[in-house]
Scaffold this motif. Structure first.
Motif, short mmCIF file in Angstrom:
data_model
loop_
_atom_site.label_atom_id
_atom_site.label_comp_id
_atom_site.label_asym_id
_atom_site.label_seq_id
_atom_site.Cartn_x
_atom_site.Cartn_y
_atom_site.Cartn_z
N GLN A 137 37.07 38.64 40.03
CA GLN A 137 37.50 39.72 39.14
C GLN A 137 36.80 39.69 37.78
O GLN A 137 36.28 40.72 37.33
N PRO A 138 36.74 38.54 37.09
CA PRO A 138 36.01 38.52 35.82
C PRO A 138 34.51 38.82 35.99
O PRO A 138 33.91 39.46 35.12
N CYS A 139 33.92 38.36 37.10
CA CYS A 139 32.49 38.64 37.33
C CYS A 139 32.25 40.13 37.49
O CYS A 139 31.32 40.70 36.88
N LEU A 140 33.06 40.79 38.30
CA LEU A 140 32.89 42.23 38.50
C LEU A 140 33.13 43.00 37.21
O LEU A 140 32.37 43.92 36.87
N TYR A 141 34.19 42.64 36.49
CA TYR A 141 34.48 43.34 35.22
C TYR A 141 33.30 43.23 34.26
O TYR A 141 32.87 44.23 33.68
#
Length: 289
Positions: free
Chosen positions: A59-63
């Protein structure tokens, strides 16, 4: 004048090596993300697929990567008339709409990913090619299972207690049923404890009125009211992703172009099969910016 919608994919769209062409042009953002997270987006995206696919990191990578692409588009003078994101992607949509700054959004995603990564005891299964009437009636008559992602007429994800999910899968007899590699029953009432804790985090975050109308997962009607957007986001962890309805809204809003910003082509694929007379564009890196 052509109206454009920017849409942002969520968990499941991640790929090894995503965003690596952005390192030179977005050093500050990657550095800022590492300071917030305590680990490197670049290292995770260059690492093994299993680690990258863990909710805590996905999730943090995609964001971060999707937010960088938003910055680059805006630097070119581009903007959208409407924004929407699928699950995690909604957090990027709010960043694109200037509801909050990059750091605020990433801190929310960091906490969200931690709560969801710790969830246990649930199951999610994607169903393709099924009888919707039978599906809806079966879910209605089965406790502890819900329609988590209503992606299109022919593709959904159900979520809930494992035995209940299995009962629905058996009764519906979809042409294809694929269990998802997730830790819990996301977008279902089984996430209530995590959602209550995360709601406290959301309460502390400042949400400004959106500069671009946002179509939310739990309510596909466009909104720019910051408080309303926050309340909708509070419902997202336990509520269903109403993507089929979001897509259906686009023509009535005058949208003629949909741009998917992020890795993969999942959302444009859904639009292609569901909405006529809308041009589709994918932006996943520098090459197609």
């Amino acid at each position: 004048m052509t109206k454009t919608a920017w849409v942002f994919p969520g968990q499941g769209s991640q790929t090894q090596g995503m965003g690596m062409d952005l390192i030179e042009v977005a050093q500050d953002k990657f550095k800022q993300a590492e300071e917030i997270l305590g680990w490197s987006i670049i290292q995770r995206c260059q690492g093994d697929e299993e680690t990258l696919s863990r909710t805590l990191y996905t999730q943090p990578c995609l964001y971060t990567i999707e937010a960088i692409l938003v910055d680059l588009l805006k630097d070119k003078g581009k903007n959208a008339d409407f924004v929407a994101g699928h699950s995690l992607g909604e957090y990027v949509a709010l960043y694109a709409a200037n509801v909050y700054d990059f750091a605020t959004g990433l801190n929310l995603v960091k906490m969200r990913s931690q709560f969801m990564d710790q969830a246990q005891g649930g199951k999610m299964v994607a169903l393709m090619k099924f009888n919707r009437e039978i599906l809806e009636k079966t879910i209605e008559n089965t406790e502890n299972v819900v329609l988590a992602n209503d992606n299109s007429d022919g593709q959904v994800v159900i979520s809930g207690e494992p035995n209940a999910v299995d009962e629905v899968v058996e009764a519906v007899k979809a042409k294809l049923a694929v269990p998802l590699k997730v830790s819990g029953a996301f977008h279902s009432p089984l996430m209530a404890i995590a959602a209550a804790e995360f709601a406290k985090v959301l309460d502390e975050a400042e949400f400004k009125d959106a500069q671009i109308p946002v179509l939310a997962n739990v309510d596909p009607n466009p909104s720019i009211d910051g408080q309303e957007i926050k309340e909708r986001l509070k419902q997202q962890m336990t509520g269903g992703v109403r993507w089929r309805e979001i897509m259906a809204q686009m023509p009535s809003l005058g949208v003629q172009e949909v741009i998917e910003i992020g890795p993969g082509k999942v959302l444009t694929g859904l639009f292609k099969r569901s909405v006529k007379d809308v041009s589709l564009v994918n932006i996943n890196g520098l090459e197609n910016l």
